[in-house]
Scaffold this motif. Structure first.
Motif, PDB file in Angstrom:
ATOM      1  N   GLN A 191       0.871  -0.647  -0.137  1.00  0.00           N
ATOM      2  CA  GLN A 191       0.103   0.112   0.209  1.00  0.00           C
ATOM      3  C   GLN A 191       1.011   1.773   0.167  1.00  0.00           C
ATOM      4  O   GLN A 191       2.183   1.458   0.417  1.00  0.00           O
ATOM      5  CB  GLN A 191      -1.281  -0.133   1.245  1.00  0.00           C
ATOM      6  N   VAL A 192       0.424   2.235  -0.860  1.00  0.00           N
ATOM      7  CA  VAL A 192       0.756   3.918  -0.629  1.00  0.00           C
ATOM      8  C   VAL A 192       0.730   4.628   0.966  1.00  0.00           C
ATOM      9  O   VAL A 192      -0.934   5.006   0.931  1.00  0.00           O
ATOM     10  CB  VAL A 192       0.698   4.824  -1.572  1.00  0.00           C
ATOM     11  N   GLN A 193       1.121   5.043   1.882  1.00  0.00           N
ATOM     12  CA  GLN A 193       0.219   5.017   3.047  1.00  0.00           C
ATOM     13  C   GLN A 193       0.756   6.809   3.059  1.00  0.00           C
ATOM     14  O   GLN A 193       2.104   7.393   2.617  1.00  0.00           O
ATOM     15  CB  GLN A 193       1.359   4.527   4.255  1.00  0.00           C
ATOM     16  N   MET A 194       0.106   8.047   2.791  1.00  0.00           N
ATOM     17  CA  MET A 194      -0.066   8.882   3.569  1.00  0.00           C
ATOM     18  C   MET A 194      -0.754  10.165   4.426  1.00  0.00           C
ATOM     19  O   MET A 194      -1.487   9.525   4.975  1.00  0.00           O
ATOM     20  CB  MET A 194       0.107   9.587   2.369  1.00  0.00           C
ATOM     21  N   ALA A 195       0.253  10.631   5.064  1.00  0.00           N
ATOM     22  CA  ALA A 195       0.246  10.675   6.677  1.00  0.00           C
ATOM     23  C   ALA A 195       0.069  12.937   6.577  1.00  0.00           C
ATOM     24  O   ALA A 195       1.502  13.988   5.892  1.00  0.00           O
ATOM     25  CB  ALA A 195       0.699  10.257   7.977  1.00  0.00           C
ATOM     26  N   ASP A 196      -1.265  13.068   6.939  1.00  0.00           N
ATOM     27  CA  ASP A 196      -0.558  14.485   7.186  1.00  0.00           C
ATOM     28  C   ASP A 196       0.067  15.242   8.124  1.00  0.00           C
ATOM     29  O   ASP A 196       1.048  14.117   9.005  1.00  0.00           O
ATOM     30  CB  ASP A 196      -1.778  15.479   7.800  1.00  0.00           C
ATOM     31  N   SER A 197       1.496  16.625   8.091  1.00  0.00           N
ATOM     32  CA  SER A 197       2.767  16.805   8.861  1.00  0.00           C
ATOM     33  C   SER A 197       1.962  16.639  10.387  1.00  0.00           C
ATOM     34  O   SER A 197       2.981  16.697  11.609  1.00  0.00           O
ATOM     35  CB  SER A 197       3.668  17.746   8.685  1.00  0.00           C
ATOM     36  N   GLU A 198       0.753  16.660  10.460  1.00  0.00           N
ATOM     37  CA  GLU A 198       0.679  17.136  11.972  1.00  0.00           C
ATOM     38  C   GLU A 198       0.163  16.302  13.035  1.00  0.00           C
ATOM     39  O   GLU A 198       0.076  16.106  14.174  1.00  0.00           O
ATOM     40  CB  GLU A 198      -1.096  17.935  12.373  1.00  0.00           C
ATOM     41  N   GLY A 199      -0.302  14.867  12.071  1.00  0.00           N
ATOM     42  CA  GLY A 199      -0.559  13.803  12.325  1.00  0.00           C
ATOM     43  C   GLY A 199      -1.985  13.381  12.690  1.00  0.00           C
ATOM     44  O   GLY A 199      -2.387  12.516  13.118  1.00  0.00           O
ATOM     45  N   LYS A 200      -2.696  14.552  12.393  1.00  0.00           N
ATOM     46  CA  LYS A 200      -4.571  14.435  12.110  1.00  0.00           C
ATOM     47  C   LYS A 200      -5.092  14.172  10.998  1.00  0.00           C
ATOM     48  O   LYS A 200      -6.526  13.478  11.309  1.00  0.00           O
ATOM     49  CB  LYS A 200      -4.758  16.421  12.200  1.00  0.00           C
ATOM     50  N   ALA A 201      -4.034  13.286  10.040  1.00  0.00           N
ATOM     51  CA  ALA A 201      -5.140  13.044   9.348  1.00  0.00           C
ATOM     52  C   ALA A 201      -4.321  12.088   7.988  1.00  0.00           C
ATOM     53  O   ALA A 201      -3.185  11.927   8.337  1.00  0.00           O
ATOM     54  CB  ALA A 201      -5.431  13.909   8.350  1.00  0.00           C
ATOM     55  N   VAL A 202      -4.728  10.684   7.495  1.00  0.00           N
ATOM     56  CA  VAL A 202      -3.844   9.435   7.259  1.00  0.00           C
ATOM     57  C   VAL A 202      -4.474   9.250   5.914  1.00  0.00           C
ATOM     58  O   VAL A 202      -5.886   9.857   5.947  1.00  0.00           O
ATOM     59  CB  VAL A 202      -3.445   8.936   7.276  1.00  0.00           C
ATOM     60  N   MET A 203      -3.917   9.036   5.095  1.00  0.00           N
ATOM     61  CA  MET A 203      -4.898   8.499   3.814  1.00  0.00           C
ATOM     62  C   MET A 203      -3.610   7.247   3.052  1.00  0.00           C
ATOM     63  O   MET A 203      -2.352   6.876   3.036  1.00  0.00           O
ATOM     64  CB  MET A 203      -4.986   9.164   2.172  1.00  0.00           C
ATOM     65  N   MET A 204      -4.500   5.843   2.490  1.00  0.00           N
ATOM     66  CA  MET A 204      -4.313   4.762   2.266  1.00  0.00           C
ATOM     67  C   MET A 204      -4.286   4.434   1.089  1.00  0.00           C
ATOM     68  O   MET A 204      -5.663   4.217   0.843  1.00  0.00           O
ATOM     69  CB  MET A 204      -3.384   4.096   3.211  1.00  0.00           C
ATOM     70  N   LEU A 205      -4.031   3.934  -0.278  1.00  0.00           N
ATOM     71  CA  LEU A 205      -3.933   3.606  -1.084  1.00  0.00           C
ATOM     72  C   LEU A 205      -3.742   2.244  -0.811  1.00  0.00           C
ATOM     73  O   LEU A 205      -2.404   1.756  -1.165  1.00  0.00           O
ATOM     74  CB  LEU A 205      -3.360   4.368  -2.620  1.00  0.00           C
ATOM     75  N   SER A 206      -4.755   1.253  -1.607  1.00  0.00           N
ATOM     76  CA  SER A 206      -4.656  -0.246  -1.522  1.00  0.00           C
ATOM     77  C   SER A 206      -5.231  -1.262  -2.547  1.00  0.00           C
ATOM     78  O   SER A 206      -6.373  -0.141  -2.719  1.00  0.00           O
ATOM     79  CB  SER A 206      -4.687  -0.692  -0.184  1.00  0.00           C
ATOM     80  N   LEU A 207      -4.905  -2.515  -3.012  1.00  0.00           N
ATOM     81  CA  LEU A 207      -5.737  -2.723  -3.839  1.00  0.00           C
ATOM     82  C   LEU A 207      -7.010  -3.559  -2.936  1.00  0.00           C
ATOM     83  O   LEU A 207      -6.527  -4.260  -2.132  1.00  0.00           O
ATOM     84  CB  LEU A 207      -4.754  -3.996  -4.918  1.00  0.00           C
TER      85      LEU A 207
END
Length: 491
Positions: free
Chosen positions: A309-325
C-alpha cells in the motif's frame, strides 16, 4: 477488584517459575519467557510478513554471497544449531536487521553502501550477534511481562485492550529497537565473528562513519534505521576499532581480508534509491509505471510506499490516507468488506465516476469505545481500473473531518490512468563501478565522469570517502547512472 489483582500476581508468579535461561554468549542466567522453539516459530511466522511488506531483491550472485558468508559465520557463532536464513529485501533504506530463530535481512540500500566485504562481514556479525545473544527474545520476555499488566488492565479499561492488540502485531519485529547495551554487545560479537572468518574488523568501525555522514546528508528524518537507536557513532567507531585491534592480536593480522574490488564488482548494477517500477513521487504526484496509474499527494504530507500500500500522513498527524488493492469483487461488495474489516458504520454512499472510471464512494465512522476517544470519520473511494479495484481511505477525527474533506477528495478524485511515456518508461538508478583514469581528488574524478555537482557529496558518502580524498589511477569507484547511461540530477 481485589480478586483481580490477586489473580494478576498469581499469573506473574507462574511466569517467573523456570523463566531464567542460560545465555549462549555470556553463560549467565537471563530472565526469559521464550523457548528456543518459540523463537524459531516467531521467525517462521514473521518472515513471510516481512517479505510481503518489503519484497525480495532478486540478485542470485549477491544472494549466494550472503548465504556463503552467513553460513561461515554461523559455524563460528555461539548458536550453531539454528537454521539461519539470509535475505536481501528490496528497500532503498540503509538497514540490516534480524528476527528470532535465525532470520537475517539486508536491504539493497545497505548493500549499495558497503565498500568492501569486510564492512559487510562486520554488520553481518552484528546481526547474527542479536540472535546468538537472544536480544529479541529478551525484548519479547520484557514485553510479555508488560502484557500481563495489559491483560489485567483490559478487564478494567478498553483502551488497554487496544494497546494489547497493537503490541501483538507480527510486523512489530521489523521495527524492534534494542537498548544500547544490546547494541554494544552485538558490535563486539560482530568484531569477533568477522575476525574469526578472516576479515579485518577495523573496516566495520569505518562503516559507522559512513552511516553517520549519510544521516547528516539525508537529514534527520532519514537517519538510517541501523544507526538510529545505536550508540553515538564516533564513540562506537572508536570502541569497535579498539576491539578489532585486540582481536587481531590473537590471529595473524596479515591474513585478514578487506576485498574491496571483488565486492564493488559484485554490486555493479545494484538498484540505487527508489525503484520506479514500485512507484515513485515527483512534483507532489505519485506515479506507478507498472500498474499505470497516478494521483496527487497533498503538499507537505509524508509518504511511505510499500508493495502492499501507499500510506500518506499529514505533517501534524491529524489525518492519514492509504491506497491499496481490494480483492476482486463488485465495488459494493468490496465496500461492505471494508466496513466489516475496520468495524465502520456507514453514514452515506453512492455510485459515481472518477475520470471515466466506475467508482463507489462511502463516508463511514468508527465509533469511539469511550468518551475520552474521538470518533474517526473516513472517506472511502473504490475505483475500478484495469480489472482491479483500488481503494483509497482518508481518515481523521470527526471534529477535523471537514478541514480535510477537500484534501481527501482532491487526491481521490484525481486518481487516473498514467499515459506520460517518460514516466511509464522511467528506469531506476543503478550503482555503476568505474575505473579511475588518473591520479586526482575524488571530486576531480567525479567531474571527469560528469557527476552533477549537487550530487557529489551524496556519492562521496556512497564511496565511503570525502571529496578531497586522493584516488589513484586504476582504483574502482562508484557512480550512479540510469540504464541509458545518463546521470540524474533529480534527487
Amino acid at each position: 477488584m481485589k480478586r483481580l489483582f490477586v489473580q494478576f500476581f498469581i499469573i506473574i508468579g507462574l511466569l517467573l517459575v523456570d523463566s531464567c535461561a542460560k545465555n549462549p554468549v555470556t553463560g549467565k542466567r537471563d530472565f526469559m519467557l521464550m523457548s528456543e522453539g518459540q523463537e524459531v516459530a516467531m521467525g517462521q511466522q514473521s518472515d513471510p510478513e516481512i517479505i510481503a511488506y518489503m519484497g525480495l531483491y532478486e540478485d542470485p550472485r549477491l544472494q549466494r554471497f550472503i548465504d556463503e558468508k552467513g553460513q561461515q559465520m554461523v559455524a563460528v557463532s555461539h548458536r550453531k544449531n539454528l537454521k539461519y536464513q539470509f535475505k536481501i529485501v528490496d528497500s532503498p533504506i540503509v538497514n540490516a536487521f534480524a528476527v528470532p530463530g535465525g532470520y537475517v535481512y539486508f536491504t539493497r540500500g545497505i548493500m549499495a553502501h558497503f565498500n568492501n566485504e569486510a564492512e559487510f562481514a562486520g554488520v553481518l556479525g552484528h546481526e547474527i550477534g542479536h540472535i546468538t545473544a537472544r536480544h529479541s527474545a529478551k525484548q519479547y520476555s520484557n514485553a510479555m511481562l508488560g502484557q500481563v499488566g495489559l491483560v489485567a488492565g483490559a478487564v478494567i479499561s478498553p483502551e488497554f485492550a487496544q494497546m494489547a492488540d497493537v503490541a501483538q502485531q507480527g510486523l512489530s519485529l521489523l521495527f524492534l529497537k534494542f537498548g544500547r547495551d544490546a547494541e554494544s554487545q552485538s558490535d563486539k560479537l560482530g568484531v569477533e565473528y568477522s575476525t574469526k572468518i578472516g576479515y579485518d574488523a577495523k573496516e566495520m568501525a569505518s562503516f559507522f562513519s559512513t552511516l553517520d555522514r549519510l544521516s547528516k546528508v539525508s537529514g534527520a528524518e532519514e537517519i538510517p534505521t541501523f544507526l538510529s537507536t545505536h550508540p553515538d557513532p564516533a564513540d562506537r567507531e572508536e570502541k569497535v576499532g579498539k576491539q578489532a585491534a585486540n582481536w587481531q592480536k590473537q590471529v595473524d593480522a596479515s591474513t585478514l581480508k578487506v576485498n574491496r574490488d571483488s565486492y564493488l564488482k559484485m554490486i555493479d548494477g545494484i538498484v540505487y534509491g527508489e525503484d520506479p517500477k514500485q512507484g515513485f513521487i515527483e512534483n507532489n504526484h505519485f506515479y506507478h509505471p507498472v500498474l499505470k496509474f497516478q494521483f496527487p499527494i497533498p503538499a507537505g504530507w509524508k509518504v511511505e510506499n510499500t508493495p502492499q500500500q501507499v500510506q500518506m500522513a499529514d505533517s501534524e498527524g491529524k489525518a492519514v490516507m492509504m491506497l491499496s488493492l481490494a480483492k476482486p469483487n463488485t465495488l459494493e461488495a468490496a465496500g461492505q468488506s471494508l466496513l466489516e474489516q475496520y468495524q465502520l458504520t456507514l453514514v452515506e454512499s453512492k455510485r459515481d465516476e472518477v475520470n471515466g472510471l466506475n467508482a463507489f464512494i462511502m463516508i463511514a465512522d468508527q465509533k469511539a469505545q469511550d468518551q475520552q476517544q474521538a470518533t474517526v470519520r473516513t472517506m472511502i473511494y473504490l475505483i475500478e481500473y484495469n480489472g482491479s479495484i483500488y481503494t483509497t481511505i482518508g481518515a481523521s477525527a470527526i471534529t477535523d473531518f471537514n478541514t480535510y474533506f477537500d484534501t481527501f477528495q482532491n487526491t481521490m478524485r484525481n486518481f487516473r490512468q498514467l499515459t506520460d511515456s517518460e514516466k511509464l518508461s522511467r528506469q531506476p538508478e543503478r550503482v555503476r563501478i568505474k575505473t579511475v583514469q588518473q591520479n586526482a581528488t575524488l571530486n576531480q574524478v567525479f567531474n571527469s565522469f560528469n557527476v552533477p555537482e549537487k550530487r557529489r557529496e551524496e556519492l562521496a558518502v556512497l564511496n565511503g570517502m570525502k571529496l578531497e580524498d586522493r584516488v589513484n589511477k586504476g582504483m574502482l569507484i562508484k557512480v550512479v547512472e540510469r540504464d541509458n547511461g545518463s546521470i540524474s540530477v533529480r534527487r
